[in-house]
Design an enzyme around this catalytic site. Structure first.
Site, PDB file in Angstrom:
ATOM      1  N   PHE A   1       3.208   2.296  -8.563  1.00 15.67           N
ATOM      2  CA  PHE A   1       2.945   2.448  -9.547  1.00 15.67           C
ATOM      3  C   PHE A   1       3.714   3.403 -10.695  1.00 15.67           C
ATOM      4  O   PHE A   1       3.225   3.142 -11.792  1.00 15.67           O
ATOM      5  CB  PHE A   1       1.741   4.124  -9.253  1.00 15.67           C
ATOM      6  CG  PHE A   1       2.575   5.221  -9.424  1.00 15.67           C
ATOM      7  CD1 PHE A   1       2.908   6.161  -9.966  1.00 15.67           C
ATOM      8  CD2 PHE A   1       2.233   5.645  -7.715  1.00 15.67           C
ATOM      9  CE1 PHE A   1       4.049   7.094  -9.682  1.00 15.67           C
ATOM     10  CE2 PHE A   1       2.828   6.761  -7.100  1.00 15.67           C
ATOM     11  CZ  PHE A   1       3.242   7.722  -8.268  1.00 15.67           C
TER      12      PHE A   1
ATOM     13  N   CYS B   1      12.181   7.152  -7.334  1.00 17.34           N
ATOM     14  CA  CYS B   1      12.704   6.425  -6.072  1.00 17.34           C
ATOM     15  C   CYS B   1      14.557   7.394  -6.174  1.00 17.34           C
ATOM     16  O   CYS B   1      14.858   7.883  -4.985  1.00 17.34           O
ATOM     17  CB  CYS B   1      12.272   5.855  -5.007  1.00 17.34           C
ATOM     18  SG  CYS B   1      13.116   4.499  -6.093  1.00 17.34           S
TER      19      CYS B   1
ATOM     20  N   GLU C   1       9.795  14.032   1.065  1.00 21.49           N
ATOM     21  CA  GLU C   1       9.624  12.671  -0.270  1.00 21.49           C
ATOM     22  C   GLU C   1       8.139  13.944  -1.292  1.00 21.49           C
ATOM     23  O   GLU C   1       7.839  13.312  -1.065  1.00 21.49           O
ATOM     24  CB  GLU C   1       9.669  11.874  -0.072  1.00 21.49           C
ATOM     25  CG  GLU C   1       9.297  10.920  -1.808  1.00 21.49           C
ATOM     26  CD  GLU C   1       9.830   9.660  -1.936  1.00 21.49           C
ATOM     27  OE1 GLU C   1      10.515   8.887  -2.576  1.00 21.49           O
ATOM     28  OE2 GLU C   1       9.223   8.826  -0.723  1.00 21.49           O
TER      29      GLU C   1
END
Length: 497
Positions: free
Chosen positions: A149, A281, A382
């Protein structure tokens, strides 16, 4: 309410499964659309269309492929604002960030336009008497991509332009959270002249993903997303005999040495930690301050963070938008809420932020945690949100050990004026992408993107030379055209003489 459909065989196809998912406007918290979820039959239809198209596309000339890709690049450029508007509406990132995403995706389209150079092959003549050996690369067939996304246009463009330039046909399964950009990308490809069935889009959830991983006519699967899902993709796809390229999560560290320009380091920490609300990321989520600079560096970061303008992505004054969903916002906030109890110092707590006129939006402010223990959840997990952790280290050696002990190895950066220290770091650090005074070292299109350790599953990074290798298979051809004087029988094993 608008329903977002599939794109199969060069045209939109309404969903037939009867299952739908919500598509929210993250800035308002209102569901504005729904997306059709493909069932097995709809995935099979997309794969069948791709398989039929491969029969001619796989043998089409490089001239034809690149001509279409050049036209495609022109159309993307003409529609970049429209693509960015879709991204902002469904993802929430500010418009300028969405435009940057489109531009970075177009880099790979440009790389694909020059695919003829990548596919030249090699030839060795006279390896033995009148024997020549050639190496060539050929397409795999039908390949698939499953995308996240956080970059609904860029990551698909990291995959399908290179794949189709190599002669493959493609089935894309985008994120169900912000699916509209993928349909516009497919529509523009058709307008550019891409034959029907070469690029297909199936919307959906796990049912569509699992069918892609199992389908016998899909030769390879590319994936970008979280580490647990990347691991699942690799295991299930390889179980079914597929080539896999699966990029997982990250916990990227930024090492700041005592000699660094602290204003530059603070600026870049803000940009890399809070850009796109931390939903990258390659975001910097940990700053490692070495020596006695920690208090000064944290002070400079704090001063800058307090000035960030947070609001809806359509507002030109906004520097950071909302998170993708209410559930994700609450998960991110939980890490900040629990940080103090796990030993961290909460310098900034952005979890109570409200934006005027957008009280139901999925907004969260920026948070800064100092002196974070490596045992804390905020350090270990994360978070994928605007939470920056600062860890203190006495020496370079302590800092490099801390970074290398992380289970992730996507990207990292060092800030220093010392060339020797930078060179040592780039060789010693265990990560796939390294920045020197560059906080987000995403490679340009002709180099490959990918990490180490739990950030990558499969043998290939994405795009660049690795991307071409992933989407093609090598073949070696040995030929001998006998001279009229040749003849006779020889049962001996052939040798290079």
């Amino acid at each position: 309410m608008k329903t977002i459909s599939h794109w199969i065989g060069g045209k939109p196809v309404e969903g037939a499964s009867g299952r739908f998912g919500p598509v929210w406007n993250p800035a308002t918290g209102v569901q504005e659309k729904q997306v059709a979820f493909a069932d097995t039959a709809e995935v099979d239809a997309a794969v069948a269309a791709a398989k039929d198209a491969f029969a001619s596309w796989g043998t089409s000339s490089l001239a034809k492929r690149t001509a279409i890709l050049f036209k495609y690049r022109e159309l993307l450029d003409a529609h970049r604002d429209e693509i960015a508007e879709l991204i902002t509406a469904e993802h929430g990132k500010v418009h300028s960030d969405a435009l940057g995403e489109v531009a970075r995706g177009m880099e790979i389209v440009e790389l694909a336009c020059g695919i003829s150079v990548q596919l030249k092959g090699e030839l060795s003549t006279e390896v033995s008497s009148r024997v020549d050996v050639a190496s060539i690369r050929q397409p795999l067939g039908v390949v698939a991509g499953i995308t996240p996304f956080n970059f609904p246009a860029m990551v698909p463009m990291w995959m399908f332009p290179l794949a189709i330039a190599c002669g493959n046909t493609f089935v894309l399964k985008p994120s169900e959270k912000d699916p509209s950009a993928s349909l516009l990308l497919a529509e523009l490809a058709t307008e550019a002249g891409l034959p029907d069935g070469v690029l297909n889009v199936v919307q959906g959830d796990r049912e569509a993903v699992d069918r892609i991983l199992e389908h016998p006519d899909i030769e390879a699967v590319s994936f970008v997303g979280s580490t647990p899902i990347a691991r699942h993709i690799q295991l299930k796809a390889t179980e079914h005999g597929k080539r896999v390229q699966a990029l997982g999560g990250a916990k990227n560290h930024m090492l700041v040495l005592p000699d660094a320009d602290l204003d530059l380091a603070a600026d870049q920490a803000i940009n890399a930690a809070y850009g796109s609300a931390g939903e990258r990321c390659m975001a910097v989520s940990v700053v490692v301050a070495v020596g006695d600079i920690g208090d000064d560096l944290v002070g400079r970061i704090t001063e800058r963070a307090k000035k960030l303008r947070i609001g809806p992505g359509v507002d030109p004054a906004s520097e950071m938008g909302p998170l993708i969903t209410r559930e994700h916002r609450d998960k991110v906030a939980s890490y900040v809420a629990g940080a103090a109890a796990q030993g961290a110092e909460v310098v900034l707590d952005g979890t109570g932020l409200t934006v005027d006129g957008h009280k139901d939006g999925f907004f969260v402010g920026v948070s800064l945690l100092d002196r974070v223990p490596v045992t804390a959840d905020a350090y270990r997990d994360e978070i994928f949100g605007p939470v920056l952790c600062v860890v203190r280290a006495e020496t370079y050696e302590e800092a490099i050990t801390l970074i290398n002990d992380s289970r992730w190895g996507n990207g990292t950066a060092i800030f220093t004026r010392d060339g020797g220290a930078a060179r040592r770091f780039q060789l010693e650090v265990k990560a796939g992408m390294v920045g020197v005074n560059v906080p987000i070292p995403v490679p340009v299109g002709y180099h490959s993107f990918g990490g180490w350790k739990d950030s990558l599953f499969g043998g290939h990074h994405i795009y660049g030379n690795d991307g071409v290798a992933f989407y093609t298979q090598g073949k070696v051809i040995t030929t001998r055209w006998p001279d009229p004087s040749d003849g006779g029988i020889n049962l001996g094993f052939p040798s290079n003489s």
